[in-house]
Design an enzyme around this catalytic site. Structure first.
Site, PDB file in Angstrom:
ATOM      1  N   GLY A 143      32.267  34.892  51.767  1.00  0.00           N
ATOM      2  CA  GLY A 143      33.696  35.084  51.909  1.00  0.00           C
ATOM      3  C   GLY A 143      34.194  36.431  51.417  1.00  0.00           C
ATOM      4  N   ASP A 172      27.182  34.846  40.992  1.00  0.00           N
ATOM      5  CA  ASP A 172      27.655  33.664  41.708  1.00  0.00           C
ATOM      6  C   ASP A 172      26.817  32.463  41.324  1.00  0.00           C
ATOM      7  OD1 ASP A 172      28.493  31.777  43.843  1.00  0.00           O
ATOM      8  OD2 ASP A 172      29.375  33.553  44.746  1.00  0.00           O
ATOM      9  N   ASN A 182      36.756  37.991  41.175  1.00  0.00           N
ATOM     10  CA  ASN A 182      37.069  37.354  42.456  1.00  0.00           C
ATOM     11  C   ASN A 182      37.065  35.825  42.379  1.00  0.00           C
ATOM     12  OD1 ASN A 182      37.145  37.076  45.501  1.00  0.00           O
ATOM     13  ND2 ASN A 182      35.078  36.302  45.116  1.00  0.00           N
ATOM     14  N   TYR A 239      41.325  26.139  43.786  1.00  0.00           N
ATOM     15  CA  TYR A 239      42.318  25.129  43.424  1.00  0.00           C
ATOM     16  C   TYR A 239      41.672  23.781  43.133  1.00  0.00           C
ATOM     17  CZ  TYR A 239      41.850  25.059  48.508  1.00  0.00           C
ATOM     18  OH  TYR A 239      41.347  25.094  49.791  1.00  0.00           O
ATOM     19  N   TYR A 243      47.417  25.356  39.445  1.00  0.00           N
ATOM     20  CA  TYR A 243      46.667  26.477  40.034  1.00  0.00           C
ATOM     21  C   TYR A 243      47.568  27.689  40.208  1.00  0.00           C
ATOM     22  CZ  TYR A 243      44.680  29.209  43.918  1.00  0.00           C
ATOM     23  OH  TYR A 243      44.231  30.225  44.729  1.00  0.00           O
ATOM     24  N   PRO A 262      45.762  37.759  48.331  1.00  0.00           N
ATOM     25  CA  PRO A 262      45.579  37.414  49.746  1.00  0.00           C
ATOM     26  C   PRO A 262      46.397  36.181  50.169  1.00  0.00           C
ATOM     27  CG  PRO A 262      43.489  37.488  48.516  1.00  0.00           C
ATOM     28  CD  PRO A 262      44.605  37.400  47.530  1.00  0.00           C
TER      29      PRO A 262
END
Length: 260
Positions: free
Chosen positions: A15, A35, A79, A83, A146, A176
């Protein structure tokens, strides 16, 4: 634009994070992706001499920070965020969920930024880019906590920028909306018969792509933004400027009205 720079990008396996990592590397940066998921081959144009390496870790766990700090980043992209569950009323929340939302959206960004700042200052400066969301700037019914933590991340960006500016460290954010991503796959969420409605949901239509967010992050990481700090770039096709959430006649809320 980033030749010789060193960057850490959290949540870069797919993504938006992956697009940021590819863009930075294509412009000559040596990128370390952090990650929880395995990072595949992030293909990019390598003519500028950049590279991408990865470490599999959970950035909520401070045990991972030693490896990330050892990369000696000039650029940090916080990054990671999520939620965590489907929309539901705040009254139905539990404190356990609040804690989980805090850790994945705010807590880790504070701790990791705290860990890399001394090295950035010692090396003469750097750039921190925090990924927030349009919902840091407007209501998000059903995701109240959130939204609150993302708003806190935006204010952290502003206040920290004032503190560390004298050390040559810039701190900015990207917010974004309507971006095709793993978390919000509009290609699956929006039926074919509704796609003609995109111009009603955003002045620039949509959906946007991860590369659109990566472009803003690249600007904030590079010397093109050398006199920019404490700012938020909205990569949303214009939704922050022009629109918001509207109630459905059948209950709940949407930011994609079928009959605007």
């Amino acid at each position: 634009m980033l030749v010789g720079r060193r960057a850490v990008v959290t949540g870069g396996a797919a993504g938006i994070g992956a697009a940021v990592a590819r863009s930075f590397a294509a412009h000559g940066a040596h990128v370390l992706v952090a990650d929880v998921d395995p990072v595949g081959d992030l293909e990019f144009d390598g003519t500028a001499g950049g590279s991408v390496a990865s470490v599999r870790c959970d950035v909520r766990d401070e045990a991972a920070y030693e490896t990330l700090v050892a990369h000696r980043p000039d650029i940090l992209v916080n990054n990671v965020g999520h939620y965590l569950r489907a929309p539901h009323p705040f009254a139905a929340n539990s404190p356990d969920l609040w804690h989980d939302l805090h850790e994945v959206n705010l807590g880790h960004a504070l701790r990791l930024t705290h860990a890399v700042l001394p090295g950035m200052a010692d090396r003469g400066g750097g750039s921190v880019v925090n990924l927030t969301t349009v919902e840091a700037h407007r209501a998000m019914p059903g995701h109240t906590v959130y939204s609150a933590y993302k708003s806190a991340l935006m204010q952290f960006t502003r206040s920290l920028s004032a503190e560390v500016g004298p050390a040559g460290i810039r701190v900015n954010a990207v917010a974004p909306d309507l971006i095709e991503s793993v978390q919000v796959p509009y290609d699956e969420l929006v039926p074919t018969e509704q796609r003609a409605l995109w111009p009603n949901w955003s002045p620039l239509g949509g959906p946007g792509q991860p590369e659109d967010v990566a472009g803003a992050a690249l600007f904030l990481a590079s010397d093109l933004s050398r006199f920019v700090t404490g700012s938020t770039i909205h990569v949303d096709g214009g939704t922050h400027a022009s629109g918001g959430w509207v109630p459905r006649a059948t209950g709940g809320w949407t930011n994609r009205p079928l009959n605007p």
